[in-house]
Design a protein around this motif. Structure first.
Motif, PDB file in Angstrom:
ATOM      1  N   THR A 153      -0.495  10.680 -13.002  1.00 29.83           N
ATOM      2  CA  THR A 153      -0.286   9.632 -12.000  1.00 29.83           C
ATOM      3  C   THR A 153       0.471  10.159 -10.780  1.00 29.83           C
ATOM      4  OG1 THR A 153       1.801   8.908 -12.995  1.00 29.83           O
ATOM      5  CG2 THR A 153      -0.223   7.817 -13.737  1.00 29.83           C
ATOM      6  N   ILE A 154       0.170   9.551  -9.640  1.00 27.07           N
ATOM      7  CA  ILE A 154       0.926   9.737  -8.407  1.00 27.07           C
ATOM      8  C   ILE A 154       1.384   8.349  -7.980  1.00 27.07           C
ATOM      9  CG2 ILE A 154       0.888  10.539  -6.015  1.00 27.07           C
ATOM     10  CD1 ILE A 154      -1.583  12.247  -6.770  1.00 27.07           C
ATOM     11  N   LEU A 155       2.676   8.182  -7.749  1.00 28.11           N
ATOM     12  CA  LEU A 155       3.239   6.881  -7.392  1.00 28.11           C
ATOM     13  C   LEU A 155       3.763   6.925  -5.962  1.00 28.11           C
ATOM     14  CD1 LEU A 155       5.307   6.257 -10.665  1.00 28.11           C
ATOM     15  CD2 LEU A 155       2.989   5.479 -10.167  1.00 28.11           C
ATOM     16  N   THR A 156       3.205   6.103  -5.071  1.00 27.86           N
ATOM     17  CA  THR A 156       3.702   6.029  -3.699  1.00 27.86           C
ATOM     18  C   THR A 156       3.539   4.606  -3.169  1.00 27.86           C
ATOM     19  OG1 THR A 156       1.719   6.360  -2.314  1.00 27.86           O
ATOM     20  CG2 THR A 156       2.677   8.328  -3.336  1.00 27.86           C
ATOM     21  N   ALA A 157       4.193   4.364  -2.031  1.00 31.27           N
ATOM     22  CA  ALA A 157       4.000   3.111  -1.300  1.00 31.27           C
ATOM     23  C   ALA A 157       3.248   3.378   0.002  1.00 31.27           C
ATOM     24  CB  ALA A 157       5.345   2.452  -1.025  1.00 31.27           C
ATOM     25  N   THR A 158       2.388   4.404  -0.016  1.00 38.40           N
ATOM     26  CA  THR A 158       1.659   4.794   1.195  1.00 38.40           C
ATOM     27  C   THR A 158       0.374   4.011   1.396  1.00 38.40           C
ATOM     28  OG1 THR A 158       0.497   6.556  -0.005  1.00 38.40           O
ATOM     29  CG2 THR A 158       2.571   7.146   1.079  1.00 38.40           C
ATOM     30  N   GLY A 159      -0.039   3.234   0.400  1.00 39.03           N
ATOM     31  CA  GLY A 159      -1.270   2.464   0.532  1.00 39.03           C
ATOM     32  C   GLY A 159      -2.464   3.354   0.830  1.00 39.03           C
ATOM     33  N   SER A 160      -3.224   2.977   1.855  1.00 35.56           N
ATOM     34  CA  SER A 160      -4.376   3.784   2.275  1.00 35.56           C
ATOM     35  C   SER A 160      -4.055   4.666   3.468  1.00 35.56           C
ATOM     36  CB  SER A 160      -5.566   2.875   2.595  1.00 35.56           C
ATOM     37  OG  SER A 160      -5.231   1.959   3.643  1.00 35.56           O
ATOM     38  N   GLY A 161      -2.764   4.849   3.746  1.00 33.28           N
ATOM     39  CA  GLY A 161      -2.355   5.716   4.846  1.00 33.28           C
ATOM     40  C   GLY A 161      -2.738   7.161   4.588  1.00 33.28           C
ATOM     41  N   ARG A 162      -2.999   7.883   5.658  1.00 33.19           N
ATOM     42  CA  ARG A 162      -3.475   9.258   5.555  1.00 33.19           C
ATOM     43  C   ARG A 162      -2.383  10.235   5.989  1.00 33.19           C
ATOM     44  NH1 ARG A 162      -8.934   8.388   4.858  1.00 33.19           N
ATOM     45  NH2 ARG A 162      -9.358  10.615   4.841  1.00 33.19           N
ATOM     46  N   VAL A 163      -2.380  11.418   5.341  1.00 32.60           N
ATOM     47  CA  VAL A 163      -1.403  12.466   5.632  1.00 32.60           C
ATOM     48  C   VAL A 163      -2.151  13.794   5.756  1.00 32.60           C
ATOM     49  CG1 VAL A 163       0.635  13.722   4.814  1.00 32.60           C
ATOM     50  CG2 VAL A 163       0.381  11.279   4.295  1.00 32.60           C
ATOM     51  N   ALA A 164      -1.842  14.556   6.786  1.00 33.45           N
ATOM     52  CA  ALA A 164      -2.419  15.903   6.929  1.00 33.45           C
ATOM     53  C   ALA A 164      -1.489  16.893   6.228  1.00 33.45           C
ATOM     54  CB  ALA A 164      -2.603  16.268   8.394  1.00 33.45           C
ATOM     55  N   LEU A 191       3.603  20.870  12.288  1.00 32.79           N
ATOM     56  CA  LEU A 191       2.682  21.662  11.488  1.00 32.79           C
ATOM     57  C   LEU A 191       1.934  20.760  10.509  1.00 32.79           C
ATOM     58  CD1 LEU A 191       5.149  24.537  10.499  1.00 32.79           C
ATOM     59  CD2 LEU A 191       3.779  24.325  12.567  1.00 32.79           C
ATOM     60  N   THR A 192       0.601  20.865  10.511  1.00 33.46           N
ATOM     61  CA  THR A 192      -0.213  20.090   9.577  1.00 33.46           C
ATOM     62  C   THR A 192      -1.297  20.969   8.983  1.00 33.46           C
ATOM     63  OG1 THR A 192      -1.982  19.390  11.094  1.00 33.46           O
ATOM     64  CG2 THR A 192       0.068  18.091  11.121  1.00 33.46           C
ATOM     65  N   GLY A 193      -1.925  20.438   7.952  1.00 30.47           N
ATOM     66  CA  GLY A 193      -3.127  21.050   7.426  1.00 30.47           C
ATOM     67  C   GLY A 193      -4.322  20.660   8.277  1.00 30.47           C
ATOM     68  N   PRO A 194      -5.536  21.047   7.845  1.00 32.23           N
ATOM     69  CA  PRO A 194      -6.726  20.836   8.673  1.00 32.23           C
ATOM     70  C   PRO A 194      -7.317  19.439   8.595  1.00 32.23           C
ATOM     71  CG  PRO A 194      -7.313  22.036   6.691  1.00 32.23           C
ATOM     72  CD  PRO A 194      -5.821  21.893   6.674  1.00 32.23           C
ATOM     73  N   GLU A 195      -6.873  18.610   7.617  1.00 34.81           N
ATOM     74  CA  GLU A 195      -7.469  17.283   7.471  1.00 34.81           C
ATOM     75  C   GLU A 195      -6.448  16.304   6.926  1.00 34.81           C
ATOM     76  OE1 GLU A 195     -10.503  17.119   4.451  1.00 34.81           O
ATOM     77  OE2 GLU A 195      -9.436  18.537   3.150  1.00 34.81           O
ATOM     78  N   SER A 196      -6.660  15.031   7.264  1.00 38.59           N
ATOM     79  CA  SER A 196      -5.805  13.969   6.741  1.00 38.59           C
ATOM     80  C   SER A 196      -6.440  13.379   5.486  1.00 38.59           C
ATOM     81  CB  SER A 196      -5.621  12.867   7.788  1.00 38.59           C
ATOM     82  OG  SER A 196      -4.898  13.333   8.900  1.00 38.59           O
ATOM     83  N   ALA A 251       1.518   6.628  10.501  1.00 39.42           N
ATOM     84  CA  ALA A 251       2.380   7.545  11.247  1.00 39.42           C
ATOM     85  C   ALA A 251       2.025   9.012  11.048  1.00 39.42           C
ATOM     86  CB  ALA A 251       3.844   7.318  10.847  1.00 39.42           C
ATOM     87  N   GLU A 252       1.446   9.381   9.895  1.00 35.66           N
ATOM     88  CA  GLU A 252       1.163  10.795   9.610  1.00 35.66           C
ATOM     89  C   GLU A 252      -0.338  11.124   9.681  1.00 35.66           C
ATOM     90  OE1 GLU A 252       3.329  13.249   9.154  1.00 35.66           O
ATOM     91  OE2 GLU A 252       5.067  11.947   9.338  1.00 35.66           O
ATOM     92  N   ASP A 253      -1.127  10.208  10.223  1.00 34.65           N
ATOM     93  CA  ASP A 253      -2.574  10.429  10.324  1.00 34.65           C
ATOM     94  C   ASP A 253      -2.886  11.197  11.599  1.00 34.65           C
ATOM     95  OD1 ASP A 253      -5.283  10.434  10.101  1.00 34.65           O
ATOM     96  OD2 ASP A 253      -5.547   8.259  10.317  1.00 34.65           O
ATOM     97  N   ARG A 254      -2.589  12.498  11.562  1.00 38.44           N
ATOM     98  CA  ARG A 254      -2.839  13.363  12.717  1.00 38.44           C
ATOM     99  C   ARG A 254      -2.939  14.794  12.234  1.00 38.44           C
ATOM    100  NH1 ARG A 254       3.072  12.260  13.933  1.00 38.44           N
ATOM    101  NH2 ARG A 254       4.174  13.982  12.936  1.00 38.44           N
ATOM    102  N   THR A 255      -3.672  15.591  12.971  1.00 38.73           N
ATOM    103  CA  THR A 255      -3.691  17.033  12.734  1.00 38.73           C
ATOM    104  C   THR A 255      -3.313  17.730  14.030  1.00 38.73           C
ATOM    105  OG1 THR A 255      -6.055  17.200  13.262  1.00 38.73           O
ATOM    106  CG2 THR A 255      -5.464  16.901  10.938  1.00 38.73           C
TER     107      THR A 255
END
Length: 281
Positions: A153-164, A191-196, A251-255
């Motif tokens: 399991t992974i537990l977060t309150a990020t919903g469908s938010g995206r992170v790079a 600094l981010t990875g190539p995809e969110s 907030a973190e949906d960017r590359t």
């Protein structure tokens, strides 16, 4: 860079510090590997260092002309211990400082954001690395990785938010340049990875890679705060829960192109890193 002396890496056994140390050593630089236990790091000089013990600071700084700074973990006011150390570092001959911060914390923001604000006034040569969330959170010793190993399991309150999500090896590659290039960045670097990815997509990727189900369970912000408060101090837990909420809001949906611009190669993708990291274990 010509004329480099010694680099002090604070947090040299940690996720980015160990990788930065290894890259510096491989490039032929003398490194003081600083930690609370002065643990041996291949090719580096171990030195005991504790942010909260000023008696350890002068010996760590002796002969050093640049520093890589990992803030004290879980400290909501790292400036209280970091800024006196940085003033001492400047007085003893440190010319360049590279600070590890976070994409979620702007200059002047909470916690390490206060150190970020002061760094340009303390050093003529500087950089603030602001990586996104680490890919290694799902493969190392982070609570996410523990949950994945224990019950899938992974537990977060990020919903469908995206992170790079970004590879810690890519952070270290940028840190090497920031510490040793002839010209310091003199800026902050996001600094981010190539995809969110959403955490649901992370779980799906991990399921495919590991051959056993991994599921993301969405928490409310209040549930996330309560859970985190059992792992870290309450004020730090509240900040982390707020960061989850910010992710849910986009907030973190960017590359960014920073890794490629600094290192000359693209950042590593999530599937590549998971295959590499799980192959090590």
């Amino acid at each position: 860079m010509t004329g480099i002396g010694t680099t002090l890496v604070v947090g040299a056994t940690g996720t980015t510090g160990s990788r930065t140390t290894a890259r510096l050593v491989a490039a032929g630089h003398h490194v003081k590997a600083a930690g609370r236990r002065a643990a041996p790091v291949p090719g580096a000089e171990p030195v005991r260092f504790d942010w909260h013990d000023p008696a350890t600071h002068d010996a760590a700084l002796e002969g050093v002309d640049r520093v890589y700074l990992v803030p004290p973990v879980g400290d909501m006011d790292p400036a209280a211990v970091m800024l006196p150390f940085l003033r001492r570092a400047r007085a003893t001959g440190v010319r360049r400082a590279v600070l590890l911060s976070s994409s979620a914390i702007p200059e002047g923001g909470p916690a390490v954001g206060a150190v970020h604000r002061e760094l340009p006034g303390l050093f003529d040569q500087w950089a603030v690395l602001r990586p996104s969330w680490f890919m290694q959170n799902f493969t190392g010793d982070h609570a996410h990785a523990v949950g994945i190993r224990q019950d899938g399991t992974i537990l977060t309150a990020t919903g469908s938010g995206r992170v790079a999500f970004v590879d810690a090896d890519d952070i270290a590659a940028v840190a090497l340049h920031a510490l040793t290039d002839d010209r310091a960045p003199d800026s902050d670097l996001v600094l981010t990875g190539p995809e969110s990815l959403t955490h649901d997509e992370v779980a799906a990727n991990l399921t495919r890679a590991g051959g056993r189900p991994v599921v993301h369970h969405a928490l409310t912000p209040a549930q996330s705060r309560a859970r985190l408060a059992s792992l870290v101090p309450p004020d730090f837990a509240a900040m982390l829960a707020d960061m989850d909420h910010a992710i849910a809001q986009g907030a973190e949906d960017r590359t960014t192109d920073t890794v490629e611009r600094v290192t000359g190669r693209p950042p590593h993708g999530f599937r590549e890193v998971v295959a590499r990291e799980w192959g090590r274990s």
